[in-house]
Enzyme design. Structure first.
Site, PDB file in Angstrom:
ATOM      1  N   CYS A 191       0.824  -1.225   0.000  1.00 17.97           N
ATOM      2  CA  CYS A 191       0.000   0.000   0.000  1.00 17.97           C
ATOM      3  C   CYS A 191       0.850   1.264   0.000  1.00 17.97           C
ATOM      4  O   CYS A 191       0.332   2.350  -0.251  1.00 17.97           O
ATOM      5  CB  CYS A 191      -0.923   0.017   1.202  1.00 17.97           C
ATOM      6  SG  CYS A 191      -1.927  -1.449   1.276  1.00 17.97           S
ATOM      7  N   HIS A 251      -3.989   6.920   3.246  1.00 20.48           N
ATOM      8  CA  HIS A 251      -4.297   5.642   2.589  1.00 20.48           C
ATOM      9  C   HIS A 251      -5.694   5.192   3.023  1.00 20.48           C
ATOM     10  O   HIS A 251      -6.052   5.269   4.195  1.00 20.48           O
ATOM     11  CB  HIS A 251      -3.247   4.607   2.976  1.00 20.48           C
ATOM     12  CG  HIS A 251      -3.584   3.222   2.520  1.00 20.48           C
ATOM     13  ND1 HIS A 251      -4.022   2.962   1.242  1.00 20.48           N
ATOM     14  CD2 HIS A 251      -3.555   2.032   3.172  1.00 20.48           C
ATOM     15  CE1 HIS A 251      -4.247   1.665   1.127  1.00 20.48           C
ATOM     16  NE2 HIS A 251      -3.976   1.078   2.286  1.00 20.48           N
ATOM     17  N   ASN A 286     -10.232  -0.779  -0.017  1.00 16.69           N
ATOM     18  CA  ASN A 286      -8.775  -0.607   0.016  1.00 16.69           C
ATOM     19  C   ASN A 286      -8.188  -1.042  -1.326  1.00 16.69           C
ATOM     20  O   ASN A 286      -8.183  -2.229  -1.643  1.00 16.69           O
ATOM     21  CB  ASN A 286      -8.213  -1.457   1.165  1.00 16.69           C
ATOM     22  CG  ASN A 286      -6.705  -1.328   1.295  1.00 16.69           C
ATOM     23  OD1 ASN A 286      -6.033  -0.775   0.424  1.00 16.69           O
ATOM     24  ND2 ASN A 286      -6.173  -1.846   2.387  1.00 16.69           N
TER      25      ASN A 286
HETATM   26  N1  ACO Z   1     -18.132  -9.939   8.963  1.00 10.05           N
HETATM   27  C1  ACO Z   1     -18.615 -10.228  10.168  1.00 10.05           C
HETATM   28  N2  ACO Z   1     -17.839 -10.549  11.225  1.00 10.05           N
HETATM   29  C2  ACO Z   1     -16.515 -10.542  11.013  1.00 10.05           C
HETATM   30  C3  ACO Z   1     -15.942 -10.241   9.774  1.00 10.05           C
HETATM   31  C4  ACO Z   1     -16.808  -9.928   8.714  1.00 10.05           C
HETATM   32  N3  ACO Z   1     -16.367  -9.616   7.485  1.00 10.05           N
HETATM   33  N4  ACO Z   1     -14.600 -10.318   9.868  1.00 10.05           N
HETATM   34  C5  ACO Z   1     -14.339 -10.666  11.147  1.00 10.05           C
HETATM   35  N5  ACO Z   1     -15.488 -10.797  11.837  1.00 10.05           N
HETATM   36  C6  ACO Z   1     -15.677 -11.176  13.218  1.00 10.05           C
HETATM   37  C7  ACO Z   1     -14.481 -11.890  13.795  1.00 10.05           C
HETATM   38  O1  ACO Z   1     -14.525 -13.274  13.495  1.00 10.05           O
HETATM   39  C8  ACO Z   1     -14.649 -11.619  15.282  1.00 10.05           C
HETATM   40  O2  ACO Z   1     -15.586 -12.506  15.783  1.00 10.05           O
HETATM   41  P1  ACO Z   1     -15.400 -13.110  17.269  1.00 10.05           P
HETATM   42  O3  ACO Z   1     -15.402 -11.919  18.179  1.00 10.05           O
HETATM   43  O4  ACO Z   1     -16.568 -14.012  17.415  1.00 10.05           O
HETATM   44  O5  ACO Z   1     -14.067 -13.810  17.254  1.00 10.05           O
HETATM   45  C9  ACO Z   1     -15.246 -10.204  15.298  1.00 10.05           C
HETATM   46  O6  ACO Z   1     -15.817  -9.992  14.003  1.00 10.05           O
HETATM   47  C10 ACO Z   1     -14.242  -9.156  15.584  1.00 10.05           C
HETATM   48  O7  ACO Z   1     -13.132  -9.351  14.722  1.00 10.05           O
HETATM   49  P2  ACO Z   1     -11.865  -8.450  14.795  1.00 10.05           P
HETATM   50  O8  ACO Z   1     -10.837  -8.984  13.874  1.00 10.05           O
HETATM   51  O9  ACO Z   1     -11.500  -8.248  16.234  1.00 10.05           O
HETATM   52  O10 ACO Z   1     -12.475  -7.094  14.242  1.00 10.05           O
HETATM   53  P3  ACO Z   1     -11.765  -5.731  14.144  1.00 10.05           P
HETATM   54  O11 ACO Z   1     -12.554  -4.735  14.848  1.00 10.05           O
HETATM   55  O12 ACO Z   1     -10.300  -5.805  14.442  1.00 10.05           O
HETATM   56  O13 ACO Z   1     -11.911  -5.409  12.587  1.00 10.05           O
HETATM   57  C11 ACO Z   1     -10.618  -5.415  10.588  1.00 10.05           C
HETATM   58  C12 ACO Z   1     -11.296  -6.259  11.632  1.00 10.05           C
HETATM   59  C13 ACO Z   1     -11.655  -4.588   9.882  1.00 10.05           C
HETATM   60  C14 ACO Z   1      -9.925  -6.344   9.604  1.00 10.05           C
HETATM   61  C15 ACO Z   1      -9.608  -4.489  11.305  1.00 10.05           C
HETATM   62  O14 ACO Z   1      -8.795  -5.222  12.174  1.00 10.05           O
HETATM   63  C16 ACO Z   1      -8.738  -3.783  10.318  1.00 10.05           C
HETATM   64  O15 ACO Z   1      -9.197  -2.942   9.562  1.00 10.05           O
HETATM   65  N6  ACO Z   1      -7.436  -4.068  10.343  1.00 10.05           N
HETATM   66  C17 ACO Z   1      -6.525  -3.408   9.449  1.00 10.05           C
HETATM   67  C18 ACO Z   1      -6.681  -4.035   8.125  1.00 10.05           C
HETATM   68  C19 ACO Z   1      -6.003  -3.240   7.094  1.00 10.05           C
HETATM   69  O16 ACO Z   1      -6.138  -2.042   7.072  1.00 10.05           O
HETATM   70  N7  ACO Z   1      -5.288  -3.949   6.270  1.00 10.05           N
HETATM   71  C20 ACO Z   1      -4.651  -3.404   5.218  1.00 10.05           C
HETATM   72  C21 ACO Z   1      -3.609  -2.368   5.629  1.00 10.05           C
HETATM   73  S1  ACO Z   1      -2.243  -2.451   4.672  1.00 10.05           S
HETATM   74  C22 ACO Z   1      -2.834  -2.554   3.177  1.00 10.05           C
HETATM   75  O17 ACO Z   1      -3.633  -1.733   2.849  1.00 10.05           O
HETATM   76  C23 ACO Z   1      -2.461  -3.726   2.309  1.00 10.05           C
END
Ligand code: ACO
Length: 329
Positions: free
Chosen positions: A116, A256, A286
């Site tokens: 990214c 970003h 993204n």
């Molecule tokens: N739909 C529904 N539920 C979901 C989903 C989904 N798509 N994905 C995960 N969950 C569930 C999980 O299983 C978890 O369930 P549990 O509590 O029963 O275990 C719950 O939702 C919470 O999951 P978390 O992973 O804790 O959710 P979080 O609030 O951290 O959000 C996310 C997840 C959106 C991926 C976040 O961590 C994030 O944005 N991280 C950064 C990702 C990113 O930006 N990546 C790219 C950056 S670098 C680049 O751009 C290549």
């Protein structure tokens, strides 16, 4: 103190696929909901390519728009740098395919792999080559077809990404306009927080590796989130401090577009109001290295950036990598 820029943006362009994939479409593929995706990421829909569209097609279309906007002919370009991790093929560089598609026969062309952060890394390299090695007109592109490496059974990742391309044409700076400062950083000790383990020389594309989904995106979302906020905040702080610019001097911040919560957390640290923060993650998801150049083009064409405006940019990606820049348009 503001640095004297060597390179300025002469024109911008973008290309996003027409096909829209909404959150309700994803509800039919994995166990997710429109409500969860919007609440946790801010994403409502993303664009995805039709089968048969190559990255060099998307990137060339963005580049043609940028060349038109700049009033520069393809033969006048002497440097093409493409930031991408989803090139047409493992080799040769997709920038070479773009050179051929554009007819930019006088350009040196190569790809940069910084996920990214690929566009801002490429911008920094181009401006350094223009300052130190005599290149005069550069095409810098960020383009990705991330949906080509998404595991559509993995709800943790498949809801996040979209496809697209953005491009800028750089020329010699006039009236102190241009790239004032850039800061780049990397931390390979966290490489496995966000990676694609397959298709490379460690895990070649055997049927077993393909069945194990090694060729798809693997991500530890929570840790990536935490690192993203810290690295983007630090990178922003560094670029402003080294350029001698206060946050309130920025006309616009282009972060970003990975997650609205990351964008808001970074903006809050610098007390930058929402109306000065560019957001399109709701419409495009993204798009990795394409996210910043697409946002630059949208902001310019919609009048949110005018000549003379100071604009900050900051990004974070796999590697880990991060980058920030301040540009006077
Ligand atoms: N739909 C529904 N539920 C979901 C989903 C989904 N798509 N994905 C995960 N969950 C569930 C999980 O299983 C978890 O369930 P549990 O509590 O029963 O275990 C719950 O939702 C919470 O999951 P978390 O992973 O804790 O959710 P979080 O609030 O951290 O959000 C996310 C997840 C959106 C991926 C976040 O961590 C994030 O944005 N991280 C950064 C990702 C990113 O930006 N990546 C790219 C950056 S670098 C680049 O751009 C290549």
């Amino acid at each position: 103190m503001l640095n004297t820029p060597h390179a300025m943006i002469l024109g911008t362009g973008r290309c996003v696929p027409e096909k829209v994939l909404t959150n309700s479409d994803l509800e039919k593929i994995v166990d997710t909901s429109d409500h969860w995706i919007i609440a946790r990421t801010g994403i409502r829909e993303r664009r995805i390519v039709e089968p048969g569209t190559s990255l060099s097609d998307l990137a060339s279309a963005a580049a043609v728009n940028a060349l038109d906007d700049a009033g520069v002919k393809a033969e006048e370009i002497d440097l093409i740098i493409l930031g991408t991790v989803t090139g047409d093929m493992k080799f040769p560089a997709t920038a070479c395919m773009i050179q051929d598609k554009l007819g930019a026969r006088n350009a040196v062309a190569f790809d940069v792999s910084a996920a990214c952060s690929g566009f801002l890394f490429s911008l920094r390299i181009a401006s350094a080559m223009m300052a130190a090695a005599g290149y005069r007109r550069a095409l810098v592109i960020g383009a990705e077809i991330l949906t080509s490496m998404v595991n559509w059974q993995d709800r943790d990742t498949c809801v996040l990404f979209g496809d697209g391309a953005g491009a800028v044409v750089l020329g010699p700076s006039v009236d102190n306009r241009g790239i004032i400062h850039c800061c780049l950083g990397s931390d390979g000790s966290c490489a496995k927080l966000l990676y694609n383990p397959g298709c490379g020389s460690i895990n070649p594309p055997t049927p077993e590796n393909a069945a194990a989904q090694l060729h798809t995106i693997h991500m530890a979302g929570k840790e990536v989130f935490r690192h993203a906020v810290t690295a983007m905040t630090n990178a922003m702080q560094q670029v402003l401090q080294e350029a001698g610019i206060a946050p309130d001097q920025l006309h616009l911040l282009i972060p970003h577009q990975a997650n609205l919560r990351i964008i808001e957390a970074v903006a809050k640290r610098f007390d930058i109001p929402a109306e000065k923060v560019y957001v399109n993650v709701d419409r495009l998801g993204n798009t990795s290295s394409a996210s910043i150049p697409i946002a630059i083009d949208e902001a310019r064409r919609s009048g949110k950036i005018a000549p003379g405006n100071l604009v900050g940019m900051v990004t974070f990606g796999a590697g880990l990598t991060w980058a920030s820049s301040v540009i006077r348009f």
